[in-house]
Write a protein that holds these residues in place. Structure first.
Motif, mmCIF file in Angstrom:
data_model
loop_
_atom_site.group_PDB
_atom_site.id
_atom_site.type_symbol
_atom_site.label_atom_id
_atom_site.label_comp_id
_atom_site.label_asym_id
_atom_site.label_seq_id
_atom_site.Cartn_x
_atom_site.Cartn_y
_atom_site.Cartn_z
ATOM 1 N N ASP B 222 0.831 -1.204 0.000
ATOM 2 C CA ASP B 222 0.000 0.000 0.000
ATOM 3 C C ASP B 222 0.866 1.254 0.000
ATOM 4 N N ASP B 223 1.883 1.257 0.841
ATOM 5 C CA ASP B 223 2.790 2.407 0.928
ATOM 6 C C ASP B 223 3.558 2.589 -0.381
ATOM 7 N N ILE B 224 4.002 1.469 -0.983
ATOM 8 C CA ILE B 224 4.748 1.548 -2.250
ATOM 9 C C ILE B 224 3.834 2.096 -3.349
ATOM 10 N N LEU B 225 2.597 1.596 -3.385
ATOM 11 C CA LEU B 225 1.638 2.083 -4.379
ATOM 12 C C LEU B 225 1.379 3.572 -4.212
ATOM 13 N N ASP B 226 1.377 4.000 -2.966
ATOM 14 C CA ASP B 226 1.090 5.407 -2.717
ATOM 15 C C ASP B 226 2.186 6.296 -3.323
ATOM 16 N N VAL B 227 3.410 5.794 -3.335
ATOM 17 C CA VAL B 227 4.522 6.541 -3.950
ATOM 18 C C VAL B 227 4.451 6.420 -5.466
ATOM 19 N N GLU B 228 4.206 5.191 -5.936
ATOM 20 C CA GLU B 228 4.314 4.934 -7.370
ATOM 21 C C GLU B 228 3.025 5.144 -8.136
ATOM 22 N N GLY B 229 1.909 4.961 -7.437
ATOM 23 C CA GLY B 229 0.613 4.918 -8.117
ATOM 24 C C GLY B 229 0.279 6.228 -8.803
ATOM 25 N N SER B 230 -0.534 6.133 -9.821
ATOM 26 C CA SER B 230 -0.989 7.345 -10.506
ATOM 27 C C SER B 230 -2.419 7.627 -10.066
ATOM 28 N N LEU B 231 -2.884 8.795 -10.295
ATOM 29 C CA LEU B 231 -4.232 9.203 -9.919
ATOM 30 C C LEU B 231 -5.285 8.226 -10.447
ATOM 31 N N GLU B 232 -5.140 7.812 -11.703
ATOM 32 C CA GLU B 232 -6.127 6.921 -12.319
ATOM 33 C C GLU B 232 -6.155 5.564 -11.621
ATOM 34 N N GLU B 233 -4.955 5.057 -11.313
ATOM 35 C CA GLU B 233 -4.903 3.704 -10.766
ATOM 36 C C GLU B 233 -5.428 3.624 -9.332
ATOM 37 N N MET B 234 -5.156 4.638 -8.527
ATOM 38 C CA MET B 234 -5.503 4.571 -7.113
ATOM 39 C C MET B 234 -6.913 5.064 -6.822
ATOM 40 N N THR B 280 -2.578 -25.560 0.019
ATOM 41 C CA THR B 280 -2.820 -24.117 0.201
ATOM 42 C C THR B 280 -2.519 -23.327 -1.067
ATOM 43 N N SER B 281 -2.576 -23.981 -2.228
ATOM 44 C CA SER B 281 -2.156 -23.272 -3.449
ATOM 45 C C SER B 281 -3.003 -22.028 -3.721
ATOM 46 N N LEU B 282 -4.289 -22.048 -3.331
ATOM 47 C CA LEU B 282 -5.121 -20.868 -3.554
ATOM 48 C C LEU B 282 -4.621 -19.679 -2.723
ATOM 49 N N LEU B 283 -4.110 -19.981 -1.535
ATOM 50 C CA LEU B 283 -3.599 -18.901 -0.684
ATOM 51 C C LEU B 283 -2.260 -18.370 -1.185
ATOM 52 N N VAL B 284 -1.471 -19.231 -1.838
ATOM 53 C CA VAL B 284 -0.242 -18.741 -2.475
ATOM 54 C C VAL B 284 -0.624 -17.687 -3.516
ATOM 55 N N SER B 285 -1.642 -17.999 -4.321
ATOM 56 C CA SER B 285 -2.105 -17.037 -5.328
ATOM 57 C C SER B 285 -2.647 -15.767 -4.684
ATOM 58 N N PHE B 286 -3.402 -15.920 -3.593
ATOM 59 C CA PHE B 286 -4.004 -14.767 -2.907
ATOM 60 C C PHE B 286 -2.890 -13.856 -2.382
ATOM 61 N N LEU B 287 -1.882 -14.477 -1.790
ATOM 62 C CA LEU B 287 -0.744 -13.729 -1.260
ATOM 63 C C LEU B 287 -0.061 -12.909 -2.357
ATOM 64 N N HIS B 288 0.165 -13.538 -3.507
ATOM 65 C CA HIS B 288 0.834 -12.815 -4.587
ATOM 66 C C HIS B 288 -0.066 -11.743 -5.173
ATOM 67 N N TYR B 289 -1.360 -12.017 -5.198
ATOM 68 C CA TYR B 289 -2.322 -11.003 -5.653
ATOM 69 C C TYR B 289 -2.220 -9.757 -4.768
ATOM 70 N N ILE B 290 -2.136 -9.961 -3.468
ATOM 71 C CA ILE B 290 -2.064 -8.812 -2.551
ATOM 72 C C ILE B 290 -0.711 -8.113 -2.657
ATOM 73 N N GLY B 291 0.349 -8.894 -2.811
ATOM 74 C CA GLY B 291 1.696 -8.313 -2.872
ATOM 75 C C GLY B 291 2.017 -7.653 -4.207
ATOM 76 N N GLN B 292 1.270 -8.011 -5.257
ATOM 77 C CA GLN B 292 1.591 -7.479 -6.582
ATOM 78 C C GLN B 292 0.487 -6.621 -7.170
ATOM 79 N N ARG B 293 -0.540 -6.329 -6.368
ATOM 80 C CA ARG B 293 -1.664 -5.555 -6.923
ATOM 81 C C ARG B 293 -1.184 -4.160 -7.334
ATOM 82 N N ASN B 294 -1.922 -3.557 -8.281
ATOM 83 C CA ASN B 294 -1.536 -2.204 -8.700
ATOM 84 C C ASN B 294 -2.602 -1.161 -8.356
ATOM 85 N N HIS B 295 -3.472 -1.494 -7.395
ATOM 86 C CA HIS B 295 -4.438 -0.507 -6.923
ATOM 87 C C HIS B 295 -4.894 -0.904 -5.522
#
Lengths: 295, 295
Positions: B222-234, B280-295
């Protein structure tokens, strides 16, 4: 007040005070939040709700130390509701029980959060291991407390009260507000005592009906006091409801009519006490104390 | 996003939405209060917390209709916290998710009461008969939810955050805020899924540790996105934390350092998933979704 009731209050009010202070003091929260929670908890409430719970409980067995958290949790809910009701956007009160209101002392943001945390803590206390012993009974306490204090209970009553302030209400609307805003939590207090005691189901349902009558007695007497009370006795301006154009029992029924209604509900409540499987003489005294109080 | 996770979201997000709307719609509350509760609940949240609970649950067995109330209750707490946080005395926000905030739409008094009632309703949903089946497990949910959301959890974090806004924090203080303000409820969501599944105790404790890592991943990203994110994305001004002089991971660690820390906590979380007794493969995906989201 009967000697027995006075003795009961003198014994258990300090225990309730102590339980509230000790248990909130040891929460691991930021200091400001804890100070704001304790400030309103320790502002000198009469502890009517926890004492009602304990009075019902002791119809079944002696009160023990372990009963205090579950019986006192209702005071956390009552206190949070006062903190939020006093906020500028709600009743906008600067004083309560002779001291500045929570938001006047700590600021609005902290007062809102202190109220929020007091509500949550109540659920911790009724759910945690201890009394009542069975998980089913503790779970029922959680459900009853949530029902009594949420949108279908106290908060719903507060919402209806805010919306009703600017208009003339009929008796049905006034009773909706009172059954929810103050009645639901008083009823919960009574019922919780019987659940902590793990009383027979038929008693629990009779206690629920008794709690409903007691709630009306409390509120009708409150309205009568507001008309009759003096500044010294009430600790706030008497006639304050009238000045806000608020609907009250004396307004809808005349003062004489309100007094008759008070007597009627005291008698109904007494009848219900007669149905219990245990000696309820302490609750007879408690009922008369609430119906005849002068503050 | 993995195909499995996308399929999972498409299946269960509508179920969660439906459960929230249906169950709040049928509450017996004054209309205005209900409208205000639904307004913020239906404002288009991603339902990350209920979906986390259901994703953990389905590691153990298929999700059923009866699981939805207990799994969705956390969204009521999350929503109430947003309604209160947006208030003028708190963050003073006029907009959220593209619509006026609750108090801008309904007024402050109603917004406070709607938040209060949303909190209470969450406890009704986890305590009521249904899933999990055993009273002990439901009682544990109540305790965990109260712990995560009260003064020792989310509300404590919000208090610390308000107090920390005007000063430079060190990493330890920043982590206290995040572990409490957002981490505690995310962790609860994960743990609740395992409790609804009545998973083995060793798994429950590993899920708790995983939830803690996931909470950090969420916040650092969230903090990284706040630095990098653009108005449209956030959907809000990027750099908004910076403009408030708020402490963030990139500020304390540099952007590169924050990214390294993100990777570290993703790896720690993955290790914990490897310890579970189930796939737990679904949670591996969930974790990466949260760690790599762009909004």
């Amino acid at each position: 007040m009967s000697v027995d009731l006075q003795h009961f209050f003198e014994t258990y009010r300090p225990s309730v005070d102590q339980a509230l202070t000790d248990r909130v003091s040891t929460l691991k929260t930021p200091d400001t939040l804890k100070a704001a929670m304790l400030y309103s908890l320790e502002a000198g409430g009469k502890r009517v709700r926890p004492l009602l719970a304990l009075a019902v409980l002791q119809c079944y067995r002696p009160v023990e130390e372990e009963d205090l958290p579950a019986a006192s949790a209702v005071e956390l809910i009552h206190t949070y509701s006062l903190v939020h009701d006093d906020l500028p956007s709600m009743d906008d009160d600067d004083w309560r029980r002779g001291q500045p209101t929570n938001h006047r002392k700590f600021g609005e943001a902290t007062a809102i959060l202190a109220g929020d945390a007091l509500q949550t803590t109540a659920f911790t206390w009724v759910a945690e291991a201890g009394r009542p012993a069975s998980a089913e009974a503790r779970l029922q306490l959680v459900q009853e407390l949530a029902g009594a204090s949420g949108g279908e209970g106290m908060v719903g009553g507060q919402m209806a009260d805010l919306e009703g302030e600017k208009q003339a209400l009929n008796l049905k609307e006034l009773e909706y507000i009172h059954h929810h805003k103050t009645g639901a939590l008083l009823t919960y207090a009574v019922v919780s005592g019987s659940l902590i005691a793990e009383a027979p189901n038929t008693d629990v349902e009779n206690w629920r009906a008794f709690g409903r009558e007691l709630g009306l007695v409390f509120q009708i007497k409150d309205d009568i006091l507001d008309v009759e009370g003096s500044l010294e006795e009430m600790g706030k301006s008497s006639g304050s409801d009238e000045s806000k154009e608020k609907s009250t029992y004396p307004k809808l029924l005349t003062l004489e009519g309100a007094k008759e209604k008070l007597t009627y509900h005291i008698e109904e409540a007494e009848k219900l006490l007669g149905l219990m499987t245990v000696d309820t003489s302490l609750l007879v005294s408690f009922l008369h104390y609430i119906g005849q109080r002068n503050h």
